[in-house]
Scaffold this active site. Sequence first.
Site, PDB file in Angstrom:
ATOM      1  N   HIS A   1       0.824  -1.214   0.000  1.00 29.73           N
ATOM      2  CA  HIS A   1       0.000   0.000   0.000  1.00 29.73           C
ATOM      3  C   HIS A   1       0.864   1.273   0.000  1.00 29.73           C
ATOM      4  O   HIS A   1       2.019   1.236  -0.398  1.00 29.73           O
ATOM      5  CB  HIS A   1      -1.009  -0.052   1.160  1.00 29.73           C
ATOM      6  CG  HIS A   1      -1.712  -1.372   1.202  1.00 29.73           C
ATOM      7  ND1 HIS A   1      -2.779  -1.675   0.414  1.00 29.73           N
ATOM      8  CD2 HIS A   1      -1.447  -2.509   1.921  1.00 29.73           C
ATOM      9  CE1 HIS A   1      -3.166  -2.923   0.647  1.00 29.73           C
ATOM     10  NE2 HIS A   1      -2.367  -3.448   1.548  1.00 29.73           N
TER      11      HIS A   1
ATOM     12  N   GLU B   1      -2.177   0.469   7.784  1.00 31.52           N
ATOM     13  CA  GLU B   1      -1.304  -0.594   7.273  1.00 31.52           C
ATOM     14  C   GLU B   1      -0.100  -0.024   6.524  1.00 31.52           C
ATOM     15  O   GLU B   1       1.024  -0.498   6.679  1.00 31.52           O
ATOM     16  CB  GLU B   1      -2.102  -1.523   6.349  1.00 31.52           C
ATOM     17  CG  GLU B   1      -1.263  -2.684   5.811  1.00 31.52           C
ATOM     18  CD  GLU B   1      -2.034  -3.605   4.876  1.00 31.52           C
ATOM     19  OE1 GLU B   1      -3.255  -3.374   4.663  1.00 31.52           O
ATOM     20  OE2 GLU B   1      -1.422  -4.552   4.361  1.00 31.52           O
TER      21      GLU B   1
ATOM     22  N   HIS C   1       2.773  -7.018   4.508  1.00 30.65           N
ATOM     23  CA  HIS C   1       1.405  -6.519   4.729  1.00 30.65           C
ATOM     24  C   HIS C   1       0.979  -6.738   6.172  1.00 30.65           C
ATOM     25  O   HIS C   1       1.608  -7.491   6.916  1.00 30.65           O
ATOM     26  CB  HIS C   1       0.419  -7.232   3.787  1.00 30.65           C
ATOM     27  CG  HIS C   1       0.540  -6.789   2.369  1.00 30.65           C
ATOM     28  ND1 HIS C   1      -0.372  -5.967   1.764  1.00 30.65           N
ATOM     29  CD2 HIS C   1       1.505  -7.027   1.449  1.00 30.65           C
ATOM     30  CE1 HIS C   1       0.011  -5.719   0.521  1.00 30.65           C
ATOM     31  NE2 HIS C   1       1.154  -6.357   0.298  1.00 30.65           N
TER      32      HIS C   1
ATOM     33  N   GLU D   1       1.663 -11.528   6.074  1.00 34.43           N
ATOM     34  CA  GLU D   1       0.560 -10.798   6.724  1.00 34.43           C
ATOM     35  C   GLU D   1       0.866 -10.788   8.221  1.00 34.43           C
ATOM     36  O   GLU D   1       0.682 -11.796   8.919  1.00 34.43           O
ATOM     37  CB  GLU D   1      -0.776 -11.465   6.444  1.00 34.43           C
ATOM     38  CG  GLU D   1      -1.248 -11.354   4.992  1.00 34.43           C
ATOM     39  CD  GLU D   1      -1.894 -10.008   4.660  1.00 34.43           C
ATOM     40  OE1 GLU D   1      -1.881  -9.093   5.530  1.00 34.43           O
ATOM     41  OE2 GLU D   1      -2.412  -9.881   3.532  1.00 34.43           O
TER      42      GLU D   1
HETATM   43 ZN    ZN Z   1      -2.209  -5.240   2.572  1.00 32.18          ZN
END
Ligand code: ZN
Length: 353
Positions: A42, A56, A110, A176
């Site tokens: 992102h 995030e 992420h 993640e």
């Molecule tokens: Zn993400």
Amino acid sequence: MLSESIVRRRTLLAAAAGAMVAPMVAGRAQAAVPRIYLDPGHGGTDPGAVGNGLQEKDLTLSIALQLRSILQANWSVDVRMSRTTDATVSLADRTNDANAWGAGLFVSVHINSGGGTGFESYRYPAADAATINLHNALHPKVLAGMRSVATVTDRGQKTANFHVLRETNMPAVLTENLFIDTVADANLLKRADFITATATGHAQGIAYYLGLSTPPPTYSTTVDNATVGRFTASSNWGTSTYSAQRYGADYRYANPVLASDAAWFKVNVPAAGNYRIDVWHPADPGYNSATPYVILTAAGNQTVYVDQRANGGTWRSLGTFNLAAGDRDLVGVSRWTSAAGYVIADAVRVTQV
Ligand SMILES: [Zn+2]
């Protein structure tokens, strides 16, 4: 895109890469300096997941910047990033850049959301052996890094048809790192030591995959002016995004004054010993020619003056210092200088030597 055509694309890319890209497996020596591509998820207009006061895009950048620092401080590697600031970068630009650069591996960082807890990681469903090796190396090392700080649930190694996993023509894994919308996970993500441990785990996984991991990395940590709980400055210090040479999203600046009003970078020094201290500042002709950096060494305060008008946008060594163990304000940027121009406080890196 249909799954058949996706598999075909991967196969064609692998074939096209051919002998140019030798498969890399743990324990095998590298012929050249490994090229590591880091992709903080992102950024810019895309915050990614948000929750509990966190975004995030900020966390992924913090982890990836520290990961780059740890890799560069401990091994001979080339590291390239899809972004080093709060920039908007499309998924296609990320994978195109990694492919054009000839990255040897690709790691996308992420933060999860949607309710849940813990760590999970992904590879492409039709991944080749090298990708599976990277995934097998990275996943347990990241988890071990996190677990050096806190109890973390292992959600396992998974597969997914994500753009960055599908369109990269080198081994690629996406991590993640906990759930931003779960309070307990978010509280860990707010801790600088957890971010550092997560970055260290990624570095150890990458190093293990590349066969670089003896000896284990020495301690290295990076504190940015935005690192939660690790930076303090009075309201006399402004916040700026003016220079593209900044580290992270922004930096702090103040006018010089003959008074003590330092901005402090706090570091938890793990053991007494010698540490190299590097600083990062953007440079500008309007900045100070003799900015005092104050270091709390084991033998007392030591001041190093830095000309911030030039040589910005990179790590600059203040030297090697003997430090006592413990968590404290370690490096200060003082306003107390008779030279003209803004004094700048942006980032500090401390590496055991
Ligand atoms: Zn993400």
